[in-house]
Design a protein around this motif. Structure first.
Motif, PDB file in Angstrom:
ATOM      1  N   PHE A 158       0.726  -1.313   0.136  1.00  0.00           N
ATOM      2  CA  PHE A 158      -0.020   0.065  -0.117  1.00  0.00           C
ATOM      3  C   PHE A 158       0.844   1.148   0.045  1.00  0.00           C
ATOM      4  N   THR A 159       1.727   1.343   0.886  1.00  0.00           N
ATOM      5  CA  THR A 159       2.699   2.510   1.057  1.00  0.00           C
ATOM      6  C   THR A 159       3.871   2.665  -0.322  1.00  0.00           C
ATOM      7  N   ALA A 160       4.180   1.340  -0.826  1.00  0.00           N
ATOM      8  CA  ALA A 160       4.674   1.674  -2.176  1.00  0.00           C
ATOM      9  C   ALA A 160       3.925   1.989  -3.249  1.00  0.00           C
ATOM     10  N   PHE A 186      -3.067  -1.720  14.382  1.00  0.00           N
ATOM     11  CA  PHE A 186      -2.130  -0.527  14.375  1.00  0.00           C
ATOM     12  C   PHE A 186      -0.796  -0.832  14.456  1.00  0.00           C
ATOM     13  N   CYS A 187      -0.335  -1.908  15.271  1.00  0.00           N
ATOM     14  CA  CYS A 187       1.069  -2.119  15.319  1.00  0.00           C
ATOM     15  C   CYS A 187       1.527  -3.043  14.232  1.00  0.00           C
ATOM     16  N   SER A 188       0.474  -3.745  13.908  1.00  0.00           N
ATOM     17  CA  SER A 188       1.035  -4.670  12.380  1.00  0.00           C
ATOM     18  C   SER A 188       1.170  -3.469  11.166  1.00  0.00           C
ATOM     19  N   ALA A 189       0.268  -2.331  11.243  1.00  0.00           N
ATOM     20  CA  ALA A 189       0.801  -1.468  10.128  1.00  0.00           C
ATOM     21  C   ALA A 189       1.896  -0.819  10.403  1.00  0.00           C
ATOM     22  N   LEU A 190       2.267  -0.368  11.566  1.00  0.00           N
ATOM     23  CA  LEU A 190       3.530   0.108  12.294  1.00  0.00           C
ATOM     24  C   LEU A 190       4.725  -0.774  11.682  1.00  0.00           C
ATOM     25  N   ALA A 191       4.536  -2.081  12.103  1.00  0.00           N
ATOM     26  CA  ALA A 191       5.794  -3.194  11.882  1.00  0.00           C
ATOM     27  C   ALA A 191       5.782  -2.877  10.338  1.00  0.00           C
ATOM     28  N   GLY A 192       4.566  -2.896   9.371  1.00  0.00           N
ATOM     29  CA  GLY A 192       4.788  -2.897   7.871  1.00  0.00           C
ATOM     30  C   GLY A 192       5.386  -1.798   7.138  1.00  0.00           C
ATOM     31  N   LEU A 193       5.182  -0.738   7.853  1.00  0.00           N
ATOM     32  CA  LEU A 193       6.050   0.656   7.560  1.00  0.00           C
ATOM     33  C   LEU A 193       7.492   0.605   8.019  1.00  0.00           C
ATOM     34  N   LEU A 194       8.052   0.044   9.015  1.00  0.00           N
ATOM     35  CA  LEU A 194       9.136  -0.145   9.481  1.00  0.00           C
ATOM     36  C   LEU A 194      10.156  -1.217   8.464  1.00  0.00           C
ATOM     37  N   MET A 249       9.033  -1.868   5.539  1.00  0.00           N
ATOM     38  CA  MET A 249       9.190  -1.312   4.273  1.00  0.00           C
ATOM     39  C   MET A 249      10.682  -0.114   4.362  1.00  0.00           C
ATOM     40  N   LEU A 250      10.869   0.520   5.248  1.00  0.00           N
ATOM     41  CA  LEU A 250      12.093   1.043   5.570  1.00  0.00           C
ATOM     42  C   LEU A 250      13.312   0.044   5.568  1.00  0.00           C
ATOM     43  N   TYR A 251      13.110  -1.139   6.112  1.00  0.00           N
ATOM     44  CA  TYR A 251      14.264  -2.065   6.240  1.00  0.00           C
ATOM     45  C   TYR A 251      14.967  -2.685   4.811  1.00  0.00           C
TER      46      TYR A 251
END
Length: 341
Positions: A100-102, A243-251, A253-255
């Motif tokens: 989704f972010t990409a 919320f934590c799963s989505a935040l983990a997904g953002l992290l 994605m950065l990784y």
């Protein structure tokens, strides 16, 4: 002939039986065992790989850098498991968030500053819906979150069947930013994970909501008779997990700086394993978020040891995780049986 009464002999003051019983009944025991296991494993690594740079402080800090996203996902799973539930959608939500972010950043040209709250809102809303269905329709969490697993994984494929690389400058800058600690560096993802850990520990142990989570996980019927808001708390813990799963997904994605429909397949099992190895009872009501941290560190240390060994297949990570998981489930079973007696 007069009958004489015999008084039972008192147990010796140095008897180890009462001490053992108290130790097995201590709720902190699993966390202490996990912490001791991590220290023993780390000491073993220092001894075996001292000539290969294992003693460098950065190697220890890399455990947080390489597993920050897993720590955040496991923290969300801790809330759910403490309440007596389970969330199987964690990995799919992480994968969906990367896609989704990409897609929004690369294909639609939206700024990352706008995409981040959108991704977090979608994850939290997904968790809210699953919690709502679980409570109001009285369906087992396993079934509802399994449906969430398939839903979010399917949405990944709807967005794109292929990986989407992220070349956005802001993403690259955040991914490469390091916070210096003197003895080494931490990534932004690791710092965010530690902040989430501190917030979660405060919420669970020092707020009314945290006490409700423990009460519902310990005995749902008793919590209901006490007048606790059962439905609201259940929905809230799944919202937190989403919320934590989505935040983990953002992290995540950065990784890796990309989105892929197959990202984080099976990561929900890693998160659950970290929570259980950290000492949280699968039946709910007992556990500490600090234990989840040690559970994640143990899993991360297993990967590091296998990397330093060089001759072992990465599949040994799964084998070691399975062995530890079985061992800690047996410890939980023994403790639960001891408390009932």
């Amino acid at each position: 002939m007069s009958a004489t009464t015999q008084t039972p002999k008192a147990a010796p003051s140095g008897s180890t039986a009462p001490r053992a019983a108290r130790l097995l009944g201590d709720r902190r025991l699993p966390v202490l065992v996990t912490a001791a296991l991590f220290i023993a494993m780390y000491a073993g690594g220092l001894s075996r790989y001292q000539n290969y740079g294992f003693a460098e402080p950065q190697v220890f800090l890399n455990l947080f850098i390489d597993n920050g996203y897993l720590l955040v996902a496991a923290i969300g799973a801790t809330f759910v498991i403490l309440s007596g539930g389970i969330d199987l959608s964690v990995g799919s939500v992480i994968g969906f968030t990367t896609m989704f972010t990409a897609w929004l950043v690369e294909r639609q040209g939206l700024p990352l500053l706008l995409v981040v709250p959108l991704a977090l809102a979608v994850g939290a809303f997904g968790g809210f819906l699953m919690g709502y269905v679980i409570h109001n329709f009285e369906i087992q969490p396993f079934i509802v979150t399994l449906a969430g697993l398939f839903l979010f994984r399917g949405l990944c494929l709807v967005i794109s069947k292929e990986s989407i690389s992220i070349n956005d400058a802001s993403v690259g800058t955040l991914a490469q930013t390091r916070v210096s600690l003197g003895m080494g560096d931490l990534s932004i993802g690791a710092v965010v994970a530690l902040v989430v850990l501190a917030v979660a520990a405060y919420v669970l142990h020092y707020t009314r909501f945290g006490r409700r989570v423990y009460a519902i996980g310990g005995n749902e019927q008793s919590a209901l008779l006490m007048g606790l808001p059962l439905g609201g708390t259940k929905i809230a813990v799944y919202t937190v997990s989403g919320f934590c799963s989505a935040l983990a997904g953002l992290l995540f994605m950065l990784y890796i700086q990309s989105g892929d429909p197959l990202h984080a397949v099976g990561m929900e099992l890693d998160a659950i394993a970290a929570v259980v190895i950290g000492g949280t009872l699968l039946t709910g009501g007992s556990g500490y978020v600090l234990g989840t941290l040690f559970g994640v560190l143990v899993l991360g240390l297993i990967k590091s040891v296998i990397t330093f060994e060089g001759t072992l297949s990465s599949w040994w990570t799964k084998i070691a995780t399975g062995v530890l998981l079985c061992a800690f489930i047996l410890i939980q079973r023994t403790m639960t049986a001891r408390r009932k007696t």
